[in-house]
Design a protein around this motif. Structure first.
Motif: not given
Length: 468
Positions: A260-267, A289-296
């Protein structure tokens, strides 16, 4: 020396080596092996060491060898009948959890409580509660301190909901709230799963109906049945039970596979069917640095808002997390995902519906989008490789194999994978898949399976795909 004697000696040698390995690990850490007679304490450093990959590997060999040795030497007819009667264990577990016996015994302390006092506290006939507890104690769940006096042990105490017993009895509807989720999970498996599983043979003669449908006299799928107003208790218990699946794993297990840490900033990580979002929350706590969209669905999403506000309000304040009501059988609205994350989603559904879920994600994916499915990968119970040679080209797809004469899949040490598999079928028509099964699923949905991270110390694998 005949073959069977040689097999016993080989199994005994595996047991000895596994014990030596475990003792070395605990001696090096200057910690005692957790006692079966003492209540489980997740904060105990000795319990944390029990999840160390080296100790888990030794435990796996030990459990597999002991079970295979027992199966080899014990009367096969008695073994068969004991397995046929094993439903009594799950029914007793449901009963002691439902009547808060563990919490009553926790309050009594290590000296335990007489069945007369237990019966009075929980409102059950003392003679019957004694028989229930003795059956479980015989299987190392609870301990009989003296005749008719019982106490918790390391295994029974995992059912503790963490509240005073009088609070639990006063409001049965909310007794799981704030618990680890293990008791809720056990009750779902023992009650709904157990009741449904009894109809397996009958369902094979009734096309179109699952064991759940026959057990609960309904034609509705389980999730639709749970939307009925009268099913609210089952819904609430199920929601907490799903959190309990996370309690089965070490929190850092999510970091032992996909990077997960390899994902670019704001991924953007889209947590598809994420429930409370506890998994994606764990990820971004380490990688903010990562964004989340939680869906349910709407109810879990409201729970998720509260969960994030209590556990990671900084991410909300920075507007780095979004809560989205979404049905994954509909087109996916997020078009800029770096990762579509699905944990414990695919096993709920048969192949045709699972393909539809993944197709919706594929249609929304960019070329660089990755699919990360976190599930158990079912190992074969025999040696050898699948017929499809394409699997050999996928990183991590080769299954580890136990040493001879153990079953190649470690037998009893991984039996829960197969138990979950048939439970998913009984309740939902779902399936725990082999690596070959995931390969075929991804291919039908327009994804290319590129890697399987078989994460050390946990049964869950990270199955990674990219757009085909």
């Amino acid at each position: 020396m005949n073959k069977e004697t040689s097999t016993l000696r080989s199994l005994a040698n595996i047991i000895i080596r596994a014990v030596d390995s475990m003792e070395r690990a605990y001696a090096h850490a200057a910690l005692p092996l957790p006692s079966l007679d003492k209540p489980f304490n997740p904060e105990d450093p000795a319990e944390a060491l029990a999840q160390n990959p080296q100790v888990v590997a030794a435990s796996k060999n030990l459990v597999a060898a002991c079970a295979q040795m027992s199966a080899t030497v014990w009367n096969p007819r008695r073994t068969m009948l004991n397995n046929a009667l094993a439903y009594q264990i799950s029914s007793c577990l449901h009963a002691v959890s439902d009547f808060n016996v563990v919490e009553v015994l926790r309050e009594a302390g290590e000296n335990g409580l007489s069945v007369k006092d237990i019966g009075a506290a929980v409102g059950v006939d003392p003679g019957l509660i004694e028989r229930i507890l003795r059956l479980l104690a015989t299987h190392h769940i609870f301990r009989e301190v003296s005749p008719g006096v019982f106490a918790n042990n390391r295994i029974s105490s995992t059912l503790d909901k963490g509240k005073p017993s009088n609070v639990l009895f006063a409001n049965r509807e909310t007794r799981f709230a704030g618990s680890s989720g293990i008791a809720a999970f056990v009750e779902v498996l023992a009650e709904m799963g157990g009741k449904s599983a009894n109809y397996l043979a009958e369902s094979l003669r009734t096309p179109g109906l699952l064991p759940f449908n026959l057990a609960y006299n309904t034609t509705e799928p389980m999730f639709e049945w749970m939307e009925r107003p009268e099913s609210i208790y089952h819904v609430n218990r199920f929601a907490v039970a799903m959190e309990g699946t996370a309690a089965m794993e070490q929190e850092d297990a999510i970091f032992r596979g996909f990077d997960w840490g390899a994902l670019p900033c704001e991924s953007v990580i889209v947590d598809v069917g994420g429930g409370s979002g506890h998994v994606s929350l764990t990820i971004v706590k380490k990688y903010p640095h990562l964004r989340v969209v939680n869906q349910d669905f709407s109810s879990p999403i409201e729970t998720s808002r509260v969960h994030w506000k209590e556990n990671f309000p900084e991410h909300l304040d920075r507007q780095m997390v979004e809560f989205q009501v979404h049905d994954f059988f509909n087109p996916q609205p997020v078009k800029n995902a770096a990762v579509f994350l699905l944990r414990h989603i695919m096993h709920d559904w048969p192949d045709d519906q699972a393909v539809l879920i993944l197709k919706n994600l594929r249609e929304a994916a960019q070329q660089e989008t990755q699919l990360v499915v976190i599930e158990k990968v079912v190992p074969f119970a025999s040696a050898g490789t699948p017929a499809d040679l394409k699997m050999a080209q996928i990183r991590g797809a080769k299954e580890p194999v136990a040493e001879t004469p153990l079953l190649p899949n470690w037998g009893a040490a991984v039996a829960d994978i197969y138990l979950y598999d048939l439970t998913m079928h009984a309740l939902l028509g779902g399936i725990e898949r082999t690596s070959q099964g995931f390969y075929e699923l991804f291919t039908k949905a327009g994804w290319k399976l590129v890697e399987i991270h078989q994460t050390p110390g946990t049964q869950l694998s990270h199955i990674v795909g990219v757009p085909a």
